[in-house]
Design a protein around this motif. Sequence first.
Motif, PDB file in Angstrom:
ATOM      1  N   LEU A 167      -0.819 -12.351  -3.166  1.00 54.02           N
ATOM      2  CA  LEU A 167      -2.018 -12.162  -2.362  1.00 54.02           C
ATOM      3  C   LEU A 167      -3.207 -12.500  -3.253  1.00 54.02           C
ATOM      4  N   ARG A 168      -4.053 -13.404  -2.804  1.00 56.17           N
ATOM      5  CA  ARG A 168      -5.121 -13.871  -3.676  1.00 56.17           C
ATOM      6  C   ARG A 168      -6.493 -13.322  -3.304  1.00 56.17           C
ATOM      7  N   SER A 169      -6.529 -12.475  -2.286  1.00 54.39           N
ATOM      8  CA  SER A 169      -7.820 -11.867  -1.931  1.00 54.39           C
ATOM      9  C   SER A 169      -7.606 -10.359  -1.822  1.00 54.39           C
ATOM     10  N   PRO A 170      -8.686  -9.587  -1.905  1.00 51.53           N
ATOM     11  CA  PRO A 170      -8.500  -8.136  -1.774  1.00 51.53           C
ATOM     12  C   PRO A 170      -7.943  -7.773  -0.394  1.00 51.53           C
ATOM     13  N   GLU A 227      -7.757  -6.290   3.116  1.00 49.44           N
ATOM     14  CA  GLU A 227      -8.871  -6.092   4.040  1.00 49.44           C
ATOM     15  C   GLU A 227      -8.858  -4.688   4.629  1.00 49.44           C
ATOM     16  N   GLU A 233      -9.597  -1.873  -3.946  1.00 54.07           N
ATOM     17  CA  GLU A 233      -9.400  -1.923  -5.407  1.00 54.07           C
ATOM     18  C   GLU A 233      -8.506  -0.764  -5.855  1.00 54.07           C
ATOM     19  N   LYS A 287      -4.836  -1.479  -5.151  1.00 49.92           N
ATOM     20  CA  LYS A 287      -4.265  -2.456  -6.076  1.00 49.92           C
ATOM     21  C   LYS A 287      -4.064  -1.822  -7.461  1.00 49.92           C
TER      22      LYS A 287
END
Lengths: 447, 508, 132
Positions: free
Chosen positions: A36-39, A41, B365, B368
Amino acid sequence: MRYIPNTDRDIEHMLEVIGIPNLEALFATIPESDRLRSPIEVPPSVSEFEVLRELSQMAARNANSDTHDWFLGAGTYAHFCPSAIDALVSRAEFLTAYTPYQPEISQGTLQAIFEWQTMICELTGMDVANASMYDGASAAAEAVLMAMRVTRRSRIVATQGLSPTYLEVLRTYIDGLEAELIVVPRGPDGRSEPIAPYVDSETACVIVQQPSFLGTLEDLPAAAQAAHDQSAQLVVTVGEALSLALLTPPGEQGADIVCGEAQSFGVPMSIGGPHVGFLTTRKECVRQLPGRLVGETVDSEGRRGYVLTLATREQHIRRERATSNICTNQGLCLLMATIYLALMGRRGLRELAEINLSKAEYAKQRIRATEGLSLPLEAPTFNEFVVSVPDSADAALERALNAGIVGGLKLDGYAPDLTPSVLVCTTELVSAQAIDRLVEALSGSGR
Amino acid sequence: MSDQDRISEVGNTGAGTTYEEPLLFELSREGRAGYSLPELDVPRVLPEEILPEGSVREDLKTLPELSEVEIVRHFTRLSTWNAAVDFGLYPLGSCTMKYNPKINEKIARIPGFLLAHPRQPDALLQGFLELCYELESQLAAISGMDRVTLQPAAGAQGELAGIMMIRAYHEARDEQRTKIIIPDTAHGTNPASAALNGYKVVEVPSSDEGILSPEAVAGAMDDDVAGIMVTNPNTLGFFEEHMTAISEIVHARGGLVYGDGANLNALMGVARPGDLGIDVMHFNLHKTFSTPHGGGGPGSGPVGVKNLLAPHLPTPVIQKEVGAEGPQFRLENDLPHSIGRLHGNFGNAGMFVRAYTYLRSLGPEGLKHCSEMAVLNANYILARLRGTPYRIPFDRTVMHECIVSDAELSETGVTTADIAKRLIDHGYHPPTTYFPLIVPGALMIEPTETESREGLDRFVDALLSIAEEAKTDPDTVRTAPHHTRRSRMDETKAARHPVLKWTPEPPT
Amino acid sequence: MSETEIPANLKYSAEDEWARDEEGRVTIGITHYAQDQLGDIVFVELPEVGRALEAGEVFGVIESVKAVSDLYAPVAGEIVAINGDLESQPELVNADCYGSGWMCVIQLADKSELQSLLDAEAYGRHVQERDH
């Protein structure tokens, strides 16, 4: 991030020990194209007090038994939960433990489950109770699957008195199996029609709810006779567990499996879950019982203690041939119920049941005497009953709501023949004065 | 031992505030009471007079008679016999025993959540329905799925729901498929869930690298296969590197892919199952999203699906409608292709509140970072155990958990179970043992992100000291634990002659 | 592991059952190796007397604390006796698997079927192969 102890310095040291340059490298085994390359959602985080404020505002948009007089039951009951329960189940030793796989450091949970099993057996009149099911509905479905295993038959006779959601869950569970479901209609007095004509030599079980969804008390000995004449099992499911404090235990009336929902025993309504299902049977069928079981034994020094036992029935050993795929129980909720039953005890539970009964009889008497309202079903009831209203259930319940009352369940979709009517439940939380106001609001006489 | 002897064990046993505690039923004394009920403000009814003959029960003689203080002490003492996450590291592999934040508990107890009813009209339940809708959306965003149902009460019921939807999908296309492929590393719930749907289980072996190979799946795949169930990361702690290729193989023959989300804690913000070809998966709110395990439950097992399975979601589903008065949420029951209902109500709603609170506290954030720290901690333990008497069966970078084997210690006569029990003496709940089944003597360690570096160091030091002790003093290990209030329990006796409830001793 | 006992006078199946023939009445049990692998036996589920079995059919279940195993009929025939003592004393299977831990007696349908079973030597090799 307050839930994570490691600092940047810790992380640096740990990466060095592992021998990788950065956190990214931890995920080297994930192919580049899979990352996954974006935060994610999801909304950005907020602080503790902001979360509390935001969620409190959401909660404020839900009516509840603190804001309204409460006459809505239908499977979830507004009983009082004594303060000691929450204080005890909030103890981290109960709250943040897992399934008691290691008995040496889980005796607290294990002994409490053993006490639950004992009290559920006493209430139902059965030999063996498991360490709980998800809820009353799945307990009923698992009970039926169990009866199918015991009898090696696949025809199921259910009464219309089952909660409609229990029936739906049952249909969902048996859909993948070669099973047939037959529903016995409700008779004019609110009890089931005679069951015997629906039972044959292929019938695995008869399943009856006591009291029925509409509150009426079913004739269990007759249901047992109908089932046993064809060597089928009688499954009794209980939606309002408090009734067990008053009514003859199903186990003494011929039930082979007794299951139900124990939310009434000190478990908050919590918008329908988590609650706690129970499932019981006779000794000889224990190996067909799904779910965890706790048994008494001794340790290597001969001291009494408790362990999970008869685990070979379960999925982690028997895999595709297990009695069920169930893995968790409702440990915390069964603990609430166990504490509740201890607090209410031998005399308090009976007294409470009699209070519920007395409130219902008072309400029924007021309804009989009120123009525009009537009681369409004549069979005896415990704390819940059907009230016919003059105009429409929506209008009657709206009048109640305007008087600060959640007046019951609109029955239009559940019992079209009784429309317009409302299913009303009276627990110890409703006062005589609230009952009077409900009766007035439902009848429309106060306008 | 008579009741009176047991009672005399209560209190100081010579071990400070360490208490023996009899059963409630043995403590009971006639006439005591722990309840308070309101005065009856309606005429008292005698049950025998209004209920049919024979329908009123006799005394509840087994229920105890105790005061509130005795009951509070009883359960408080029992609680002290438990290990728990709030005491310390609980590295039970596959169970994700992370810290359960206190704010979650506080919010779940707000009356608008705790005392509301599942059948009150939608208009009186808007706050909760909005929370559900938002939680569904956020779980979908985390996993890359299109729709989510919160209804399943636990992971295993989520699996059941997911496989039912796969079956409904095939049936809607008039296809009679009979088999489900499951890897040999799967949790026992996977085959049990498949069997409850009437499917036969086809087991496929893992490769030498501890993951599934596309070739193995292709070999098992045919037109009778309804789908495959894959846990990713798998129970060896490895990311299934060929997931996309495996999904393609299964899809090409008309099958669907089920993702067991038990180990999602490794992937948040890193990779999304939905991007790897997974069609349906469950979440464990009590693992990944910090809701408490409560001594075995309640769990909560929401299921996410791709749009192709959305028509088969369980009923009811929550719909959002934006009108003049702002958004309104309502329940939709009319789904003709739904698999039906799995729970009497919405599912374990109280767990939705806790999980949602957690998501709001973490944000993108934070989520993750949790996954990164969970993976860092597991790899740190693995790195520290490399080159020690513990064998690492598949020595590669792991995700959220690591597997080591004690096979090299077997010549000391010490078993995996012994090591697990000895860890208790060092203050730890043991890791999962003997699982996955394909690793002999497996210790499956999942530290989670909520442990500190020095906490992990102490745990590894404990493991190493036990390995040393196994050589120098194996008896001490074999008879552990030594510092618990009960030593090893006789599980054989419990199973041979089951005593599953208390019964009063016959009068002598 | 303790030395596996394989009496020479019995016949064996690859599924670790033993069989003792007495003029067509065949007593069945599980081998020393099987009970050792399972560990402490806690429960044995046996069929009803009178049930007809095919060779290879599952006729019962044996459980230890943490494992469970099916019992397969080594020969076809009718169940004419079961060992009722195992209900209350499953530990007999561990203590005396070739004696008081017997499970059932099958009246043989076809006597020649016994020839298809393994002798002690062949079964011993079978056990060894699996241990490696």
